[in-house]
Design an enzyme around this catalytic site. Structure first.
Site, PDB file in Angstrom:
ATOM      1  CD1 TRP A 230       3.038  -1.436  12.695  1.00 21.37           C
ATOM      2  CD2 TRP A 230       4.786  -0.176  13.306  1.00 21.37           C
ATOM      3  NE1 TRP A 230       2.557  -0.387  13.458  1.00 21.37           N
ATOM      4  CE2 TRP A 230       3.603   0.407  13.837  1.00 21.37           C
ATOM      5  CE3 TRP A 230       6.000   0.443  13.567  1.00 21.37           C
ATOM      6  CZ2 TRP A 230       3.610   1.565  14.609  1.00 21.37           C
ATOM      7  CZ3 TRP A 230       6.011   1.603  14.338  1.00 21.37           C
ATOM      8  CH2 TRP A 230       4.823   2.148  14.839  1.00 21.37           C
TER       9      TRP A 230
ATOM     10  CG  ASN B  48      -4.277   5.476   6.585  1.00 21.78           C
ATOM     11  OD1 ASN B  48      -5.024   5.767   7.519  1.00 21.78           O
ATOM     12  ND2 ASN B  48      -3.216   4.705   6.719  1.00 21.78           N
ATOM     13  CD  GLU B  49      -0.565   6.382   9.657  1.00 17.94           C
ATOM     14  OE1 GLU B  49       0.222   5.640   9.056  1.00 17.94           O
ATOM     15  OE2 GLU B  49      -0.765   6.308  10.879  1.00 17.94           O
TER      16      GLU B  49
ATOM     17  CD  GLU C 145      -1.565  -3.008   9.110  1.00 18.98           C
ATOM     18  OE1 GLU C 145      -0.966  -2.295   9.926  1.00 18.98           O
ATOM     19  OE2 GLU C 145      -2.492  -2.598   8.398  1.00 18.98           O
ATOM     20  CE  LYS C 146      -0.301 -13.892   8.767  1.00 20.23           C
ATOM     21  NZ  LYS C 146       0.283 -13.054   7.697  1.00 20.23           N
TER      22      LYS C 146
ATOM     23  CG  HIS D 122      -1.573  -3.857  14.519  1.00 13.55           C
ATOM     24  ND1 HIS D 122      -2.478  -3.303  15.400  1.00 13.55           N
ATOM     25  CD2 HIS D 122      -0.681  -2.875  14.228  1.00 13.55           C
ATOM     26  CE1 HIS D 122      -2.144  -2.038  15.619  1.00 13.55           C
ATOM     27  NE2 HIS D 122      -1.055  -1.752  14.929  1.00 13.55           N
TER      28      HIS D 122
ATOM     29  NE  ARG E 191      -0.409   0.681   4.868  1.00 19.57           N
ATOM     30  CZ  ARG E 191      -0.953   0.775   6.068  1.00 19.57           C
ATOM     31  NH1 ARG E 191      -2.256   0.781   6.194  1.00 19.57           N
ATOM     32  NH2 ARG E 191      -0.213   0.879   7.139  1.00 19.57           N
TER      33      ARG E 191
ATOM     34  CD  GLU F  97      -4.631   4.466  12.079  1.00 21.52           C
ATOM     35  OE1 GLU F  97      -3.566   3.882  12.343  1.00 21.52           O
ATOM     36  OE2 GLU F  97      -4.967   4.756  10.929  1.00 21.52           O
TER      37      GLU F  97
HETATM   38  C1  GLA Z   1      -0.947   3.093  10.636  1.00 19.08           C
HETATM   39  C2  GLA Z   1      -2.006   2.919   9.569  1.00 19.08           C
HETATM   40  C3  GLA Z   1      -2.954   1.806   9.849  1.00 19.08           C
HETATM   41  C4  GLA Z   1      -2.237   0.600  10.399  1.00 19.08           C
HETATM   42  C5  GLA Z   1      -1.471   1.014  11.623  1.00 19.08           C
HETATM   43  C6  GLA Z   1      -0.778  -0.149  12.304  1.00 19.08           C
HETATM   44  O1  GLA Z   1      -1.296   3.959  11.614  1.00 19.08           O
HETATM   45  O2  GLA Z   1      -2.738   4.095   9.344  1.00 19.08           O
HETATM   46  O3  GLA Z   1      -3.624   1.489   8.650  1.00 19.08           O
HETATM   47  O4  GLA Z   1      -1.365   0.117   9.436  1.00 19.08           O
HETATM   48  O5  GLA Z   1      -0.492   1.932  11.261  1.00 19.08           O
HETATM   49  O6  GLA Z   1      -0.099   0.265  13.457  1.00 19.08           O
END
Ligand code: GLA
Length: 688
Positions: A342, A176-177, A382-383, A385, A138, A334
């Site tokens: 990660w 996103n971010e 991210e499984k 997380h 992504r 978040e």
């Molecule tokens: C970021 C992303 C999320 C996810 C988290 C995991 O903040 O925005 O989609 O990947 O990290 O910590």
């Protein structure tokens, strides 16, 4: 429900609404969200319809009031170009709406679908080594790519047309971010855009050459086509060019945000727009330039697992986010219920830690507590997380704590719209950060970030509330301003600091400050020419120490140690308050105070650790009328104040022992080990 009905549910304070509406004509908080918002990212495209039904039921059980959906749904909405599959998203919307859960709808532009990259391989991000980065992960395409920008606004328009009037829609969550994982791209589009940007910024080719000092090392450009991005070079790249590249990259990404936001404002002017920042954890984006572009500031924060006292870094990040929001309510968009996946060792949160983290953000002005993600994924990156609903399901400790936190936030609903007050500002400037951390400095390890964190922690330990401010901001409301690391200062910023002190302010400046102008050029007249008048001194030489060496100094009668940095100072009106007793400038001045106009400016020419900084700050605290508060170590007492004067107190205990915290005007707070206690002190008590 009509649009007016949504607006009447906007619960931010009347003055927030007025100020934001006057400035932008738009609401400043998720529509229909009352009290403190609770929820998280929900990625329903991973699950079956049966799971959605169970999810929504469990969300209600946990007290969830809003979820963020759609950030990575482009391929599910439009699996082939022009072929839209809305039915699943319609149904998710309907289920959430029936359950009274508000929707924060993401635009999915951080994950363009496979067909987009197949049709537009030229839109891929290109790294500094010239490699085009493939799909299969992504992260946006190249922010300068025309095809990406067109496709991104196209899908945004389609979403706004489909859901703009949906009664569950509370907020737009663009992308996103931004800035991570893509902070720059070296595609041909980006390189062309950089050339135009540089010519526009500086006005002419001659001005580009002058700003970047290309006369040195024979780098002058003869024609505009020769202006280049900072590609790999045999030796050090031109630092002024590098700095401008950082500015350019942040602005290119901001243009992508603006393009999507403008579509949303055009089609749904009644719906506020946010994008999730990573306040101090993403260094690629100059968020001062972004903060005024969003209707609601939101932030993502993840703990640094390797740092056993990571709650201090959390506090800094939350204070910075509130400052970006200019004190208005902000959203923690978040964080994690437990470990992430990660970092090197992804440490699980201890019982109570999740609530303590959440309430720490709330105590610093967050009116929303959200997580990544609602239900733990079975597949994909991210499984491992953590999630609100973990793999272990509803019999798990995490689930119990998630439901308890939902109930606790409901009880604290009247915190919504209350404010944090700070008398101290720390200067924060991404441009200075970028410039200071470029290579070939007097000492690589005099880190901009570390300097600020150390000074911040001193105030954190003294329980003094702190805002962050840009050096060109109006600082007059602050009793004390700290500039721990202001390597780069524009002329306007230098004048601003001078005027602040002249008019009665108290300013403390850290080492290696006021060194360069906005183009990373040393000003004629010395190594701190921008600040020399207000500080009453000149810096004649930087004298870093050898690795492992120390220099001793005495300040306020106390013996202290510098481990990294000393400077040779020549006083021009300032009084010495500290001197080196050994090291490269033995007998030289290490710290000063200069009375200037109605105020005073202090200078510290050394890197002191958190303990030793107490000696440096005692004089400025006294002058500013600030007192360090006496609380047990690693215990915090945060305060938010309502417009009617009610004080909302949140005590956080980061230790393994229960503590008692005394509070003015209220019974002492008993805070369990690793826990939180809250109290309300009515205005009558405060006034009395
Ligand atoms: C970021 C992303 C999320 C996810 C988290 C995991 O903040 O925005 O989609 O990947 O990290 O910590």
């Amino acid at each position: 429900m009509t649009r007016d009905r949504f607006q009447s549910l906007d619960p931010s304070t009347p003055s927030d609404r007025l100020e934001h509406a006057q400035r932008t004509g738009r609401p400043s908080w998720p529509l229909g969200a009352t009290g403190l918002v609770y929820g998280g990212d929900y990625n329903p495209e991973q699950w079956t319809r049966e799971t959605w039904v169970e999810d929504v039921h469990l969300m209600q059980e946990a007290g969830v009031t809003m979820v963020s959906i759609g950030m990575f749904s482009w391929a599910s909405i439009e699996p082939r170009r022009g072929e839209f599959h809305w039915e699943w998203l319609d149904e998710v919307f309907a289920l959430l709406h029936e359950a009274g859960i508000r929707v924060d709808l993401g635009t999915p532009t951080a994950a363009p679908p496979a067909w987009f990259f197949r049709e537009h391989p030229e839109a891929r991000v290109v790294d500094r080594d010239g490699r085009a980065l493939g799909p299969g992960s992504r992260g946006m395409a190249c922010p300068s790519s025309p095809a990406y920008r067109l496709a991104a606004t196209g899908i945004t328009r389609a979403l706004a047309e489909r859901y703009g009037d949906h009664p569950a829609l509370a907020l737009w969550h663009v992308h996103n971010e931004y800035g991570a994982p893509v902070g720059e791209s070296f595609s041909r589009f980006a390189q062309d855009a950089f050339r135009d940007w540089a010519l526009r910024r500086h006005g002419s080719l001659d001005a580009v050459n002058a700003a970047w000092g290309t006369a040195f090392w024979g780098q002058a450009f003869g024609v505009p086509e020769e202006i280049h991005a900072p590609l790999p070079t045999p030796s050090m790249q031109n630092p002024s060019l590098e700095l401008d590249w950082r500015r350019f990259s942040s602005e290119q990404i901001l243009e992508c945000f603006r393009a999507e936001r403008d579509v949303l404002h055009e089609l749904t002017p009644h719906v506020p727009v946010t994008t999730n920042f990573m306040a101090h954890t993403c260094p690629n984006i100059d968020l001062w330039k972004w903060a005024d572009e969003v209707d609601v500031v939101s932030n993502d924060h993840y703990l640094i697992a390797a740092d056993a006292r990571n709650f201090v870094e959390l506090a800094l990040d939350a204070d910075l986010t509130r400052s970006l929001a200019r004190g208005r309510p902000w959203m923690l968009m978040e964080h994690s219920t437990s470990g992430v996946n990660w970092q090197g060792r992804n440490v699980a949160k201890r019982p109570g830690e999740m609530a303590r983290n959440s309430l720490s953000h709330v105590g610093r002005g967050a009116d929303a507590v959200m997580f990544f993600q609602w239900r733990a994924s079975l597949k994909g990156a991210e499984k491992f997380h953590s999630a609100m609903l973990p793999h272990a399901g509803t019999s798990s400790r995490i689930w119990r704590e998630v439901a308890e936190l939902g109930a606790q936030l409901e009880e604290l609903a009247d915190l919504q719209g209350t404010r944090v007050h700070a008398d101290v500002a720390i200067l924060w400037d991404w441009e200075s950060h970028w410039a200071q951390d470029l290579p070939w400095r007097p000492a690589d390890d005099l880190s901009h970030r570390a300097q600020i964190q150390t000074w911040y922690e001193r105030l954190w330990r003294d329980h003094i509330a702190v805002d962050f401010a840009h050096p060109e901001d109006d600082l007059s409301a602050y009793r004390l301003v700290l500039a721990p690391a202001s390597y780069l200062l524009s002329d306007a910023a230098a004048r601003n600091l001078e005027a602040y002190v002249h008019d009665g302010g108290n300013l403390v400046v850290g080492p290696f400050s006021g060194v360069v102008d906005g183009e990373d050029g040393v000003r004629p007249g010395g190594l701190n020419a921008a600040l020399a008048p207000v500080l009453g001194l000149e810096v004649h030489e930087f004298c870093p120490l050898r690795d492992g060496d120390e220099a001793r100094l005495v300040l306020d009668g106390k013996p202290l140690r510098s481990r990294l940095w000393c400077e040779d100072l020549q006083l021009r009106g300032a009084d010495a308050i500290g001197s080196y007793t050994d090291g490269p400038v033995a007998e030289g001045v290490a710290a000063t105070r200069h009375a200037y106009g109605d105020g005073a400016a202090w200078y510290l020419a050394s890197d002191l650790d958190v303990e030793d900084l107490a000696a440096m700050f005692s004089g400025p605290y006294l002058a500013a009328g600030l007192t360090a508060r006496d609380l047990p170590e690693d215990v915090e007492l945060l305060e938010r104040r309502a417009e009617d004067g009610t004080r909302h107190l949140i005590a956080l205990n980061h230790t393994a022992q229960p503590v008692t915290v005394s509070v003015d005007g209220a019974a002492p707070l008993e805070v369990p080990a690793g826990g939180v206690a809250t109290a309300r002190v009515p205005a009558s008590v405060t006034a009395g």
